[in-house]
Design a protein around this motif. Structure first.
Motif, PDB file in Angstrom:
ATOM      1  N   MET A 196     -21.026 -39.388  12.359  1.00 16.80           N
ATOM      2  CA  MET A 196     -20.478 -41.223  12.281  1.00 16.80           C
ATOM      3  C   MET A 196     -21.238 -41.432  10.924  1.00 16.80           C
ATOM      4  O   MET A 196     -21.366 -42.196  10.443  1.00 16.80           O
ATOM      5  CB  MET A 196     -21.052 -41.588  13.819  1.00 16.80           C
ATOM      6  CG  MET A 196     -20.196 -41.829  14.562  1.00 16.80           C
ATOM      7  SD  MET A 196     -18.559 -42.284  14.421  1.00 16.80           S
ATOM      8  CE  MET A 196     -17.600 -43.068  15.710  1.00 16.80           C
ATOM      9  N   SER A 226     -23.044 -47.454  12.289  1.00 17.96           N
ATOM     10  CA  SER A 226     -22.989 -46.164  12.086  1.00 17.96           C
ATOM     11  C   SER A 226     -25.027 -46.413  11.871  1.00 17.96           C
ATOM     12  O   SER A 226     -25.365 -45.715  12.783  1.00 17.96           O
ATOM     13  CB  SER A 226     -23.184 -45.144  11.012  1.00 17.96           C
ATOM     14  OG  SER A 226     -22.127 -45.599  11.275  1.00 17.96           O
ATOM     15  N   ILE A 247     -14.016 -40.832  12.038  1.00 13.54           N
ATOM     16  CA  ILE A 247     -14.717 -41.826  13.085  1.00 13.54           C
ATOM     17  C   ILE A 247     -13.415 -41.557  14.504  1.00 13.54           C
ATOM     18  O   ILE A 247     -14.653 -41.785  15.539  1.00 13.54           O
ATOM     19  CB  ILE A 247     -14.131 -43.386  12.418  1.00 13.54           C
ATOM     20  CG1 ILE A 247     -15.370 -43.908  11.540  1.00 13.54           C
ATOM     21  CG2 ILE A 247     -13.955 -44.521  13.652  1.00 13.54           C
ATOM     22  CD1 ILE A 247     -14.568 -45.511  10.613  1.00 13.54           C
ATOM     23  N   ALA A 255     -17.966 -44.134   4.201  1.00 10.73           N
ATOM     24  CA  ALA A 255     -17.621 -45.413   3.314  1.00 10.73           C
ATOM     25  C   ALA A 255     -17.868 -46.091   2.349  1.00 10.73           C
ATOM     26  O   ALA A 255     -17.909 -46.714   1.799  1.00 10.73           O
ATOM     27  CB  ALA A 255     -18.438 -46.476   5.060  1.00 10.73           C
ATOM     28  N   TRP A 306     -17.681 -52.322   9.600  1.00  9.02           N
ATOM     29  CA  TRP A 306     -17.578 -52.153  10.128  1.00  9.02           C
ATOM     30  C   TRP A 306     -18.154 -50.796  11.469  1.00  9.02           C
ATOM     31  O   TRP A 306     -19.342 -49.949  11.712  1.00  9.02           O
ATOM     32  CB  TRP A 306     -16.252 -52.080  11.216  1.00  9.02           C
ATOM     33  CG  TRP A 306     -16.130 -53.382  11.256  1.00  9.02           C
ATOM     34  CD1 TRP A 306     -15.390 -54.471  10.159  1.00  9.02           C
ATOM     35  CD2 TRP A 306     -16.105 -54.408  12.782  1.00  9.02           C
ATOM     36  NE1 TRP A 306     -15.250 -55.717  11.034  1.00  9.02           N
ATOM     37  CE2 TRP A 306     -15.610 -56.078  12.642  1.00  9.02           C
ATOM     38  CE3 TRP A 306     -16.299 -53.805  13.840  1.00  9.02           C
ATOM     39  CZ2 TRP A 306     -15.125 -56.543  13.780  1.00  9.02           C
ATOM     40  CZ3 TRP A 306     -16.329 -54.434  15.344  1.00  9.02           C
ATOM     41  CH2 TRP A 306     -15.525 -55.753  14.880  1.00  9.02           C
ATOM     42  N   THR A 307     -18.210 -49.699   9.500  1.00 10.18           N
ATOM     43  CA  THR A 307     -17.996 -48.483   9.966  1.00 10.18           C
ATOM     44  C   THR A 307     -19.867 -48.478   9.408  1.00 10.18           C
ATOM     45  O   THR A 307     -20.853 -47.217  10.477  1.00 10.18           O
ATOM     46  CB  THR A 307     -17.705 -47.206   8.861  1.00 10.18           C
ATOM     47  OG1 THR A 307     -16.435 -47.218   8.894  1.00 10.18           O
ATOM     48  CG2 THR A 307     -18.805 -45.785   9.490  1.00 10.18           C
ATOM     49  N   PHE A 354     -17.083 -49.415  17.161  1.00  8.54           N
ATOM     50  CA  PHE A 354     -15.987 -48.314  16.339  1.00  8.54           C
ATOM     51  C   PHE A 354     -14.832 -48.120  17.093  1.00  8.54           C
ATOM     52  O   PHE A 354     -13.541 -48.774  16.216  1.00  8.54           O
ATOM     53  CB  PHE A 354     -16.415 -46.969  16.427  1.00  8.54           C
ATOM     54  CG  PHE A 354     -17.778 -46.907  15.647  1.00  8.54           C
ATOM     55  CD1 PHE A 354     -17.043 -46.335  13.966  1.00  8.54           C
ATOM     56  CD2 PHE A 354     -19.438 -46.062  16.222  1.00  8.54           C
ATOM     57  CE1 PHE A 354     -18.375 -46.164  12.521  1.00  8.54           C
ATOM     58  CE2 PHE A 354     -20.184 -46.130  14.622  1.00  8.54           C
ATOM     59  CZ  PHE A 354     -19.661 -45.634  13.111  1.00  8.54           C
ATOM     60  N   ALA A 413     -13.476 -51.935   7.078  1.00  6.62           N
ATOM     61  CA  ALA A 413     -13.139 -50.846   7.566  1.00  6.62           C
ATOM     62  C   ALA A 413     -15.056 -50.340   6.953  1.00  6.62           C
ATOM     63  O   ALA A 413     -15.447 -49.499   8.143  1.00  6.62           O
ATOM     64  CB  ALA A 413     -12.760 -49.414   7.082  1.00  6.62           C
ATOM     65  N   ALA A 452     -19.214 -40.641   8.359  1.00 10.55           N
ATOM     66  CA  ALA A 452     -18.526 -41.238   7.600  1.00 10.55           C
ATOM     67  C   ALA A 452     -18.715 -42.394   7.326  1.00 10.55           C
ATOM     68  O   ALA A 452     -18.478 -42.774   6.904  1.00 10.55           O
ATOM     69  CB  ALA A 452     -17.710 -41.707   9.489  1.00 10.55           C
ATOM     70  N   ALA A 453     -20.293 -42.462   7.817  1.00  6.27           N
ATOM     71  CA  ALA A 453     -21.120 -44.012   6.705  1.00  6.27           C
ATOM     72  C   ALA A 453     -21.359 -43.488   5.048  1.00  6.27           C
ATOM     73  O   ALA A 453     -21.324 -44.363   4.775  1.00  6.27           O
ATOM     74  CB  ALA A 453     -22.120 -44.248   7.566  1.00  6.27           C
ATOM     75  N   LEU A 465     -12.059 -41.254   5.995  1.00  3.00           N
ATOM     76  CA  LEU A 465     -12.690 -42.189   6.545  1.00  3.00           C
ATOM     77  C   LEU A 465     -12.542 -42.780   8.749  1.00  3.00           C
ATOM     78  O   LEU A 465     -13.175 -42.127   9.181  1.00  3.00           O
ATOM     79  CB  LEU A 465     -12.673 -43.203   5.901  1.00  3.00           C
ATOM     80  CG  LEU A 465     -14.091 -44.645   7.177  1.00  3.00           C
ATOM     81  CD1 LEU A 465     -14.949 -43.930   6.761  1.00  3.00           C
ATOM     82  CD2 LEU A 465     -13.981 -45.903   6.345  1.00  3.00           C
TER      83      LEU A 465
END
Length: 264
Positions: free
Chosen positions: A137, A245, A180, A144, A240-241, A220, A237, A140-141, A176
């Motif tokens: 995660m 996170s 997630i 993002a 929210w990501t 998520f 997206a 992923a941040a 991405l």
């Protein structure tokens, strides 16, 4: 060799890898993945050995803020390096490797924690699953953030700079959501293992972490549902990501910061 020496060696390799990638981006030169992977691999190896020596000592297992911070960033760096073997994620080392360096520096000069005893197998499984989920995660941040930069530059018709060395936006967004999906699946397993192996997830010292983790899971899950059925992408997206996170990081480290630094 002791934990501090290994940590310093890891910092040197992290710095070399991040600097090399940054210079590559600035010069808009082709990325030489092997160089970064070798430097990053050397850094991660020394980082892991340093974490092991710091955590597992003769008086028991140390799970304080500095040890867990170092362990978490080791896990993030390792997951990033593994992912780079199949996916175009090496640009993220510019953010991830300095974060690992900062965690190692804090482990060297931060507060020394008291031993917590020895870990049961079930609890160890829960910790490993939680670390993998947390790592995915956080990666992923960072992804993002790159998507946000790329999206902004494309909307404003900026064709120079970092956008020239990034994969197409569609590829970046697909990566991405793959991160997630993997992170949410692992986080679900981590929560389930906590239900089975922890005595009480809502005990006083765990309640904040549990609530924030569940909130992060919900964020998520909603994001993936929105992407699947409502076509959410782009900045929706990204927001929210980063929000999910942030909740996960706050749950992971918030209580330790309060107990070991603010209230100490």
């Amino acid at each position: 060799m002791d934990a501090i020496a290994l940590a310093l060696i890891a910092i040197i390799f992290y710095l070399a890898a991040a600097t090399y990638q940054l210079l590559t981006l600035q010069r808009k030169a082709p990325v030489r993945s092997t160089v970064i992977q070798i430097l990053g691999g050397a850094a991660i190896l020394n980082h892991g050995l340093s974490v092991w020596l710091a955590m597992f000592q003769s008086d028991g297992v140390h799970l304080g803020l500095s040890e867990m911070g170092s362990l978490a960033t080791f896990s993030i760096s390792l997951m990033l390096l593994i992912s780079s073997l199949r996916k175009p994620v090496l640009n993220l080392v510019i953010g991830v490797f300095p974060m690992s360096m900062a965690a190692l520096l804090f482990a060297i000069w931060g507060p020394v924690s008291a031993p917590t005893g020895y870990l049961k197998t079930g609890l160890l499984l829960h910790i490993v699953l939680s670390l993998v989920a947390y790592s995915l995660m956080v990666i992923a941040a960072f992804q993002a953030v790159l998507v946000a930069i790329q999206n902004y530059q494309l909307k404003n018709k900026h064709t120079r700079g970092i956008i020239q060395v990034l994969p197409p936006l569609q590829t970046m967004e697909r990566l991405l959501f793959e991160l997630i999906c993997s992170g949410l699946a692992t986080l679900t397993l981590a929560i389930a293992s906590g239900v089975f192996f922890l005595d009480n997830l809502f005990a006083q010292h765990l309640v904040h972490k549990t609530i924030l983790t569940l909130m992060s899971w919900l964020v998520f899950a909603i994001l993936l549902a929105g992407h699947r059925w409502l076509g959410w992408r782009g900045m929706t997206a990204v927001r929210w990501t980063i929000g999910g996170s942030f909740l996960l990081v706050l749950g992971y480290f918030g209580s330790k910061v309060a107990l070991e630094i603010l209230l100490n």
